[in-house]
Design an enzyme around this catalytic site. Structure first.
Site, PDB file in Angstrom:
ATOM      1  N   HIS A 114       0.867  -1.176   0.000  1.00  0.00           N
ATOM      2  CA  HIS A 114       0.000   0.000   0.000  1.00  0.00           C
ATOM      3  C   HIS A 114       0.909   1.234   0.000  1.00  0.00           C
ATOM      4  O   HIS A 114       2.006   1.193   0.561  1.00  0.00           O
ATOM      5  CB  HIS A 114      -0.817  -0.057   1.297  1.00  0.00           C
ATOM      6  CG  HIS A 114      -1.904   0.956   1.408  1.00  0.00           C
ATOM      7  ND1 HIS A 114      -1.676   2.250   1.775  1.00  0.00           N
ATOM      8  CD2 HIS A 114      -3.248   0.839   1.220  1.00  0.00           C
ATOM      9  CE1 HIS A 114      -2.832   2.901   1.812  1.00  0.00           C
ATOM     10  NE2 HIS A 114      -3.798   2.071   1.481  1.00  0.00           N
ATOM     11  N   ASP A 190       3.145  -4.811   8.070  1.00  0.00           N
ATOM     12  CA  ASP A 190       1.897  -4.064   7.917  1.00  0.00           C
ATOM     13  C   ASP A 190       0.748  -5.073   8.002  1.00  0.00           C
ATOM     14  O   ASP A 190       0.472  -5.798   7.051  1.00  0.00           O
ATOM     15  CB  ASP A 190       1.915  -3.338   6.563  1.00  0.00           C
ATOM     16  CG  ASP A 190       0.587  -2.661   6.245  1.00  0.00           C
ATOM     17  OD1 ASP A 190      -0.380  -2.822   7.015  1.00  0.00           O
ATOM     18  OD2 ASP A 190       0.526  -1.972   5.212  1.00  0.00           O
ATOM     19  N   GLN A 193      -4.406  -5.670   6.741  1.00  0.00           N
ATOM     20  CA  GLN A 193      -5.369  -6.594   6.132  1.00  0.00           C
ATOM     21  C   GLN A 193      -5.356  -7.970   6.794  1.00  0.00           C
ATOM     22  O   GLN A 193      -6.162  -8.832   6.439  1.00  0.00           O
ATOM     23  CB  GLN A 193      -5.098  -6.737   4.631  1.00  0.00           C
ATOM     24  CG  GLN A 193      -5.317  -5.456   3.841  1.00  0.00           C
ATOM     25  CD  GLN A 193      -6.742  -4.922   3.919  1.00  0.00           C
ATOM     26  OE1 GLN A 193      -7.689  -5.645   4.241  1.00  0.00           O
ATOM     27  NE2 GLN A 193      -6.898  -3.641   3.652  1.00  0.00           N
ATOM     28  N   LYS A 216     -10.440  -1.066  10.520  1.00  0.00           N
ATOM     29  CA  LYS A 216     -10.685  -2.198   9.604  1.00  0.00           C
ATOM     30  C   LYS A 216     -11.018  -3.464  10.392  1.00  0.00           C
ATOM     31  O   LYS A 216     -11.315  -4.501   9.807  1.00  0.00           O
ATOM     32  CB  LYS A 216      -9.440  -2.463   8.743  1.00  0.00           C
ATOM     33  CG  LYS A 216      -9.089  -1.333   7.766  1.00  0.00           C
ATOM     34  CD  LYS A 216      -7.886  -1.705   6.929  1.00  0.00           C
ATOM     35  CE  LYS A 216      -7.166  -0.538   6.322  1.00  0.00           C
ATOM     36  NZ  LYS A 216      -7.823   0.023   5.133  1.00  0.00           N
ATOM     37  N   CYS A 354      -4.817   2.395  -3.693  1.00  0.00           N
ATOM     38  CA  CYS A 354      -3.596   2.953  -3.066  1.00  0.00           C
ATOM     39  C   CYS A 354      -2.400   2.025  -3.288  1.00  0.00           C
ATOM     40  O   CYS A 354      -1.568   1.844  -2.396  1.00  0.00           O
ATOM     41  CB  CYS A 354      -3.765   3.209  -1.573  1.00  0.00           C
ATOM     42  SG  CYS A 354      -5.099   4.318  -1.181  1.00  0.00           S
TER      43      CYS A 354
HETATM   44  N1  PMP Z   1      -1.698  -0.966   4.549  1.00  0.00           N
HETATM   45  C1  PMP Z   1      -2.595  -1.780   4.011  1.00  0.00           C
HETATM   46  C2  PMP Z   1      -2.199  -3.179   3.628  1.00  0.00           C
HETATM   47  C3  PMP Z   1      -3.906  -1.342   3.834  1.00  0.00           C
HETATM   48  O1  PMP Z   1      -4.815  -2.151   3.294  1.00  0.00           O
HETATM   49  C4  PMP Z   1      -4.264  -0.035   4.238  1.00  0.00           C
HETATM   50  C5  PMP Z   1      -5.666   0.490   4.049  1.00  0.00           C
HETATM   51  N2  PMP Z   1      -6.226   0.255   2.784  1.00  0.00           N
HETATM   52  C6  PMP Z   1      -3.269   0.775   4.794  1.00  0.00           C
HETATM   53  C7  PMP Z   1      -2.002   0.270   4.934  1.00  0.00           C
HETATM   54  C8  PMP Z   1      -3.563   2.162   5.240  1.00  0.00           C
HETATM   55  O2  PMP Z   1      -4.462   2.137   6.313  1.00  0.00           O
HETATM   56  P1  PMP Z   1      -5.036   3.483   6.906  1.00  0.00           P
HETATM   57  O3  PMP Z   1      -5.787   4.142   5.807  1.00  0.00           O
HETATM   58  O4  PMP Z   1      -5.902   3.048   8.031  1.00  0.00           O
HETATM   59  O5  PMP Z   1      -3.879   4.291   7.352  1.00  0.00           O
END
Ligand code: PMP
Length: 394
Positions: A114, A190, A193, A216, A354
């Site tokens: 991401h 990270d 997910q 999430k 993203c």
């Molecule tokens: N890392 C991953 C793997 C994600 O899926 C996401 C959210 N789509 C993020 C980071 C960013 O999360 P946040 O918008 O809560 O900062």
């Protein structure tokens, strides 16, 4: 799984009555106990934390602090430091900004990441830090032979996702941790997910930093977590709440997570996140994983059968979560998402998620449609999505 009654679970999420929500990778819904906790805070004891002695601040502080313990336990991280943040993005920026880098230091990350697990590292180029981005193997998992090849004595950190928010692939973080530690490299995982969909134990992984989003995993929006094995970074934010004492010329920082939580935090959010962890723990993450796996398999198999539909990374069902990216020939991903909403009240994400470097890597100029499953979705909803895509194709 035995005892997993989705119709009972769904009663805790009244919002589910209105829509088929398959955008859980973006953010999840919160169950009533989480919503009640926020309302309870606002109605009955709203006060700042760690300040003063009156009884409202005592209740508020105690519940907020206790939430940290619940979340730490939920990820098997009682032996480390669990810091509440705004989201995963803030947590990663805190690590990037909190390590003391030297020019020439290197960071390895992957093409699956991401933007939040790429841009904070790239920004360190101002300090002379170099980022190496590795590719994937044929099952879209980070290419470990490439990892071994690129790491060198200057590599200080590896930052890798636990599960891809585009392809759903679960990465071999334990193996990556082993490679890192054999080479004296720190590992950031990270878990944005992963945490909502499978049992996670940060101590078993053996990572140094673990980040994820509370919003999430059924928690309130504006909540996230930075877990670290040791307080090995400097606090990025300075100010009230993170200091033990301040003199005219300096300060002594608090120890533990308070050191990293300057200013008034999202108090009700943090308390709500603790309740979300309780909620998931009670249901059991093993059961959540098993349940979501059956929905995921049905979704992939159903989509694969529709002419003109391409599912990405379809062939590793046991090694993936319920994030399913696909495209329909002749349609832009946004068109599909729009049709699903207008014709069937189905909410999915479309676009680049993203993850533009990954899209480029996969040669997907317009991105994908992404359906992402949560613990409250049903087989009926999966079938509705498949049937609606079939109708659109026809
Ligand atoms: N890392 C991953 C793997 C994600 O899926 C996401 C959210 N789509 C993020 C980071 C960013 O999360 P946040 O918008 O809560 O900062």
């Amino acid at each position: 799984p035995a005892g997993y009654d989705v119709s009972v679970i769904r009663k805790d999420f009244p919002i589910l009555g209105d829509v088929t929500y398959l955008d859980n990778a973006a953010t999840s819904f919160s169950p009533e106990p989480v919503v009640d906790a926020i309302i309870d805070f606002e109605h009955n004891y709203r006060a700042n934390i760690g300040r003063g002695v009156h009884r409202l601040t005592q209740i508020s502080s105690q519940r907020y602090w206790h939430a940290h313990e619940k979340v730490a336990k939920f990820i098997g991280g009682e032996n480390g430091i669990t810091v509440f943040t705004k989201n995963t993005t803030e947590a990663i920026n805190m690590v990037a900004g909190g390590i003391s880098w030297n020019p020439g230091d290197r960071i390895v990350t992957t093409v699956l990441e991401h933007h939040s697990n790429l841009l904070p590292w790239r920004a360190l180029s101002k300090q002379g830090v170099i980022v190496d981005v590795i590719g994937t193997d044929s099952s879209y998992s980070p290419d470990l032979s490439e990892l071994k090849r690129v790491i060198c004595p200057s590599t200080k950190l590896v930052a890798v996702t636990y599960a891809s928010n585009v392809l759903g692939v679960v990465t071999p973080v334990c193996e990556i941790a082993k490679i890192c530690h054999e080479n004296g490299i720190k590992l950031l995982v990270d878990g944005a997910q992963a945490v909502p969909h499978m049992p996670v134990n940060v101590s078993d992984i053996g990572c140094d930093f673990f980040v994820f989003s509370g919003h999430k995993m059924l928690g309130p929006t504006g909540t996230g977590v930075l877990w670290m094995k040791e307080p090995s970074i400097e606090p990025l934010f300075l100010g009230g709440g993170m200091v033990e004492s301040v003199t005219k010329d300096g300060f002594t920082a608090e120890s533990g997570y308070k050191r990293f939580e300057a200013g008034t935090p999202n108090i009700s959010g943090g308390i709500g996140l603790g309740i979300a962890a309780d909620y998931l723990e009670k249901i059991g993450m093993g059961a959540v994983r098993e349940y979501e796996e059956t929905l995921t398999n049905r979704l992939i198999e159903g989509l694969k059968k529709i002419p003109g539909v391409t599912v990405y990374a379809p062939d590793c069902p046991e090694n993936r979560i319920g994030v399913v990216s696909f495209n329909v020939e002749g349609f832009h991903p946004h068109e599909i998402a729009q049709e699903l909403d207008e014709n069937a009240d189905i909410m999915v994400r479309s676009g680049f998620h993203c993850c533009q470097p990954l899209m480029e890597y996969l040669g997907l100029n317009e991105g994908t449609v992404r359906a992402s499953i949560g613990m409250y979705n049903t087989m009926h909803e999966i079938d509705l999505l498949i049937a609606t895509i079939e109708e659109i194709v026809q």
